[in-house]
Design an enzyme around this catalytic site. Structure first.
Site, mmCIF file in Angstrom:
data_model
loop_
_atom_site.group_PDB
_atom_site.id
_atom_site.type_symbol
_atom_site.label_atom_id
_atom_site.label_comp_id
_atom_site.label_asym_id
_atom_site.label_seq_id
_atom_site.Cartn_x
_atom_site.Cartn_y
_atom_site.Cartn_z
ATOM 1 N N GLY A 176 0.459 4.197 1.665
ATOM 2 C CA GLY A 176 0.332 5.145 2.770
ATOM 3 C C GLY A 176 -0.887 6.014 2.610
ATOM 4 C CB CYS A 215 -9.851 -27.744 12.010
ATOM 5 S SG CYS A 215 -10.620 -26.130 12.254
ATOM 6 C CB CYS A 224 -12.006 -26.218 8.839
ATOM 7 S SG CYS A 224 -10.455 -25.366 8.508
ATOM 8 C CB CYS A 235 -6.892 -25.253 8.830
ATOM 9 S SG CYS A 235 -7.468 -24.979 10.520
ATOM 10 C CG ASP A 250 -5.256 6.643 -2.736
ATOM 11 O OD1 ASP A 250 -4.403 6.292 -1.897
ATOM 12 O OD2 ASP A 250 -6.380 6.136 -2.809
ATOM 13 C CG ASP A 299 -5.936 -5.604 1.413
ATOM 14 O OD1 ASP A 299 -5.608 -5.168 2.533
ATOM 15 O OD2 ASP A 299 -6.478 -4.879 0.551
ATOM 16 C CD GLN A 327 -10.144 6.346 -2.983
ATOM 17 O OE1 GLN A 327 -11.311 6.210 -2.574
ATOM 18 N NE2 GLN A 327 -9.117 5.772 -2.357
ATOM 19 C CG HIS A 382 -9.851 -21.721 11.859
ATOM 20 N ND1 HIS A 382 -10.283 -22.888 11.276
ATOM 21 C CD2 HIS A 382 -10.936 -20.901 11.932
ATOM 22 C CE1 HIS A 382 -11.580 -22.795 11.001
ATOM 23 N NE2 HIS A 382 -12.001 -21.599 11.396
ATOM 24 C CG ASP A 419 -2.040 0.958 1.141
ATOM 25 O OD1 ASP A 419 -2.121 1.672 0.135
ATOM 26 O OD2 ASP A 419 -2.838 1.020 2.086
#
Length: 381
Positions: A98, A313, A308, A310, A150, A270, A193, A339, A96
């Site tokens: 900032g 789990c 699950c 994972c 931005d 994200d 934007q 998880h 990113d």
């Protein structure tokens, strides 16, 4: 003609929605989309080792330019060989710019045409971040994908304010492109934007598409507006972006928002959500959120999610994980974090399979039903 650092290959579109199955190729590998990117703000995904992220299928992670600029400093990271070397991660990294901190640290900043005057949130020191400075920091960090600098204006800000903001952001985007030193190895994305205003989103997208970035982000969402409002903006914004380039919805990570974003043609997401709520003992499961710290799980010897597969789990029970969290054992935070990240990455795998088979809307209905989302949410796609 020079090949861009990052390219997008559209493999298939869902017959009934705008969903896209594709691949993004970066200098550090090719990754299937739609994808969710775990957030490693300070060059680390909280509580997770890079090897664990690879194990669960994370191809790209995110780091933050503003925070790494303050600590440890981009010069140190560059001296270490860039972020990939510094954090021992040999797959994709996105930074990113900032710009979101311009929004989130509103009490500490002053926006001008030249850039943003900040107060360091750690010690109050006066700082200045311009498009040129942000790009220089990102070049030094060495991420595969960089975000333009931005302003992220509040969603419900006035039309006049947001119009001035997006026009300045477009000028900043052009300045950032001119300052970018490594286009062969680092891709710089533009950020659309415009708040909730259709005309301003169209103007922002038109400006940025004319600059021919190798990818585009949709910013300024998931900042207090409703899910219906966010989906409405995506309905008219995503089609404005080139079909042959990746589309990234910034800061979105709840399961319903991921599915609804994919339906509207988004490729990348994200969010800090999975690791943030994990540290409070909240887990995402196929039946909705589960607060494993609650007393009713003290003698519950089932896994966090019986569907699950994972590591957490497969090996540990709700009762044990609750015990770890109640006694402040770090392993408990690691298990809930693992998880939740696995849950979202696995959700994206299922979404990709549903697009491939042209059954994404059916998948959405089934997922929402089991997850416990109400009927109003289910029909607002």
């Amino acid at each position: 003609m020079t090949t861009p650092a990052v390219t997008y290959n559209l493999i298939k579109k869902d017959k009934h929605t705008g969903a896209r199955l594709g691949q993004i190729t970066t200098p550090h590998g090719t990754f299937d989309t739609p994808m969710f990117m775990p957030v490693g703000t300070q060059a680390s995904v909280k509580a997770m080792a890079p090897e664990e992220l690879k194990e669960m299928g994370a191809g790209v992670i995110l780091a933050n330019t503003y925070h790494l600029w303050l600590r440890p400093g981009e010069d140190l990271v560059e001296e270490a060989g860039g972020l990939h070397q510094f954090m021992n991660w040999d797959q994709g990294i996105l930074t990113d710019s900032g710009g979101f901190q311009v929004f989130s640290l509103a009490e500490l900043r002053n926006i001008t045409e030249e850039g943003v005057h900040f107060k360091n949130h750690l010690n109050g020191q006066k700082l200045f971040l311009s498009p040129e400075k942000a790009i220089a920091i990102e070049n030094a960090l060495g991420a595969d994908i960089m975000m333009s600098f931005d302003e992220c204006p509040p969603f419900f800000e006035s039309y006049d304010y947001i119009k001035k903001s997006i026009e300045r952001t477009s000028r900043w985007a052009e300045r950032g492109l001119r300052a970018h030193k490594n286009p062969q190895t680092q891709a710089l994305f533009g950020i659309v934007q415009g708040g909730g205003h259709k005309a301003l989103r169209e103007q922002s997208a038109r400006d940025l598409v004319s600059l021919d970035f190798p990818g585009y982000s949709i910013g300024g969402l998931s900042v207090g507006e409703s899910k219906a409002e966010m989906n409405h903006v995506l309905d008219f914004t995503t089609p404005l972006l080139p079909e042959n380039k990746p589309r990234y919805l910034m800061g979105v990570g709840s399961p319903d928002a991921l599915i609804d974003g994919v339906i509207r043609g988004v490729d990348m997401f994200d969010c800090v959500l999975p690791t943030r709520i994990a540290r409070n003992g909240t887990c995402m499961t196929s039946k909705g959120r589960l607060v494993v710290k609650n007393a009713k799980y003290a003698r519950d010897f089932r896994p966090l999610d019986e569907k699950c597969n994972c590591y957490a789990c497969r090996n540990y029970t709700r009762a044990y994980i609750r015990h770890l969290l109640k006694t402040d054992e770090i392993f408990g935070l690691r298990l809930t974090s693992y998880h939740n990240l696995y849950f979202l990455l696995d959700l994206m795998r299922k979404i990709r399979a549903a697009i491939k088979e042209d059954r994404l809307l059916d998948f959405r209905a089934e997922f929402f039903e089991e997850y416990g989302l109400n009927k109003e949410n289910r029909k607002n796609f």
